[in-house]
Design a protein around this motif. Structure first.
Motif, PDB file in Angstrom:
ATOM      1  N   GLY A   1      -4.756  -0.050  -9.007  1.00 17.23           N
ATOM      2  CA  GLY A   1      -4.758  -0.898  -7.811  1.00 17.23           C
ATOM      3  C   GLY A   1      -4.211  -0.125  -6.631  1.00 17.23           C
ATOM      4  N   ARG A   2      -4.761  -0.393  -5.442  1.00 17.12           N
ATOM      5  CA  ARG A   2      -4.316   0.328  -4.242  1.00 17.12           C
ATOM      6  C   ARG A   2      -4.617  -0.515  -3.004  1.00 17.12           C
ATOM      7  N   GLU A   3      -3.607  -0.654  -2.148  1.00 21.19           N
ATOM      8  CA  GLU A   3      -3.768  -1.371  -0.879  1.00 21.19           C
ATOM      9  C   GLU A   3      -3.322  -0.464   0.264  1.00 21.19           C
TER      10      GLU A   3
ATOM     11  N   THR B   1       0.772   2.241   2.346  1.00 15.62           N
ATOM     12  CA  THR B   1      -0.060   2.284   1.139  1.00 15.62           C
ATOM     13  C   THR B   1       0.768   1.861  -0.065  1.00 15.62           C
ATOM     14  N   THR B   2       0.239   0.928  -0.835  1.00 18.97           N
ATOM     15  CA  THR B   2       0.887   0.478  -2.065  1.00 18.97           C
ATOM     16  C   THR B   2      -0.027   0.805  -3.233  1.00 18.97           C
ATOM     17  N   SER B   3       0.516   1.507  -4.242  1.00 17.81           N
ATOM     18  CA  SER B   3      -0.273   1.972  -5.381  1.00 17.81           C
ATOM     19  C   SER B   3       0.310   1.444  -6.683  1.00 17.81           C
ATOM     20  N   ASN B   4      -0.564   0.999  -7.565  1.00 19.01           N
ATOM     21  CA  ASN B   4      -0.186   0.567  -8.913  1.00 19.01           C
ATOM     22  C   ASN B   4      -0.635   1.633  -9.901  1.00 19.01           C
TER      23      ASN B   4
ATOM     24  N   THR C   1       4.858   0.502  -9.463  1.00 17.28           N
ATOM     25  CA  THR C   1       4.232   0.213  -8.180  1.00 17.28           C
ATOM     26  C   THR C   1       5.090   0.806  -7.081  1.00 17.28           C
TER      27      THR C   1
ATOM     28  N   ARG D   1       0.308  -6.229  -9.961  1.00 17.91           N
ATOM     29  CA  ARG D   1      -1.082  -5.876  -9.728  1.00 17.91           C
ATOM     30  C   ARG D   1      -1.334  -5.771  -8.226  1.00 17.91           C
ATOM     31  N   GLU D   2      -2.532  -5.370  -7.860  1.00 10.66           N
ATOM     32  CA  GLU D   2      -2.896  -5.274  -6.455  1.00 10.66           C
ATOM     33  C   GLU D   2      -2.717  -6.640  -5.776  1.00 10.66           C
TER      34      GLU D   2
END
Length: 221
Positions: free
Chosen positions: A68-70, A88-91, A124, A186-187
């Motif tokens: 997941g990535r935002e 940027t947020t990464s799982n 995360t 999660r995302e």
């Protein structure tokens, strides 16, 4: 057969020590599949072939998967609204395991199976960087969890090139990851509240998955 004086070799003269790297796709299973989508990442291994033929080996496996990535544009701070940064947020999942491998030791096509025990890390993280920068200037881990992990899989090694001291194999395979119950994000699982605090929507479920990989394994001596 290559000359054994070049270094450790099997009875056929092939190298005993291999290292490999490849790309992978992760398919979540069961409960995990209902919460997250496909993941993508990298996998690698180190291999020490034992015995006369080298059919049996000790294998160390590791890998990384992003599931997941935002990314969004935000102000640097409430008082610096005219300066924007990329948030940027990464799982991610990281895993490492060690165990035995059994393979057909010679030929152009070499099937193999392997198993391992180790650890998996679910984390995360959020990071920020300037619009024209390729480097993060701040980052933080929002949530993480460690779990024991068992794995097993197999595949095919296809010989690409070989000489007296180098063996190059195309590696096509799949691996099952039994991670048990894990707590993770999660995302979209982080909410920014008006007072500056964060609300984390932490999930807990079985987090088993299958990774499919394509890569190269190179033996040398």
């Amino acid at each position: 057969a290559g000359p054994t004086s070049l270094g450790p070799g099997t009875a056929s003269g092939a190298p005993r020590f291999h290292g490999g790297l490849g790309g992978s796709v992760a398919q979540p299973l069961g409960e995990f599949d209902r919460n997250v989508g496909l993941g993508y990442g990298l996998t690698g291994h180190l291999l020490a072939r034992l015995g006369g033929s080298g059919a049996f080996a000790l294998r160390v496996d590791g890998g990384w998967v992003a599931y997941g990535r935002e990314r969004r544009r935000v102000p640097l701070s409430p008082t610096l609204g005219r300066i924007g940064v990329d948030l940027t947020t990464s799982n991610n999942i990281l895993w490492l395991g060690v165990g035995p491998q059994l393979m057909v030791p010679r030929g152009a096509i070499r099937p193999y199976v392997h198993g391992s025990a180790g650890l998996a890390y679910f984390g995360t993280t959020s990071s920020v960087r300037g619009t024209r920068s390729n480097q993060n200037f701040a980052s933080t881990t929002n949530y993480d969890d460690w779990t024991p992990s068992l794995g097993g899989g197999g595949g095919l090694l296809l010989r690409v090139a070989q000489n007296a001291n180098t063996l190059v194999l195309l590696d096509l395979g799949a691996r099952y990851h039994a991670n048990g119950r894990v707590r993770y994000l999660r995302e979209g699982g982080i909410r920014d509240l008006p007072d500056g605090q964060l609300q984390l929507d932490v999930l807990e479920s079985q987090a088993n998955l299958v990774t499919y990989h394509v890569g190269v394994s190179i033996g040398g001596r």
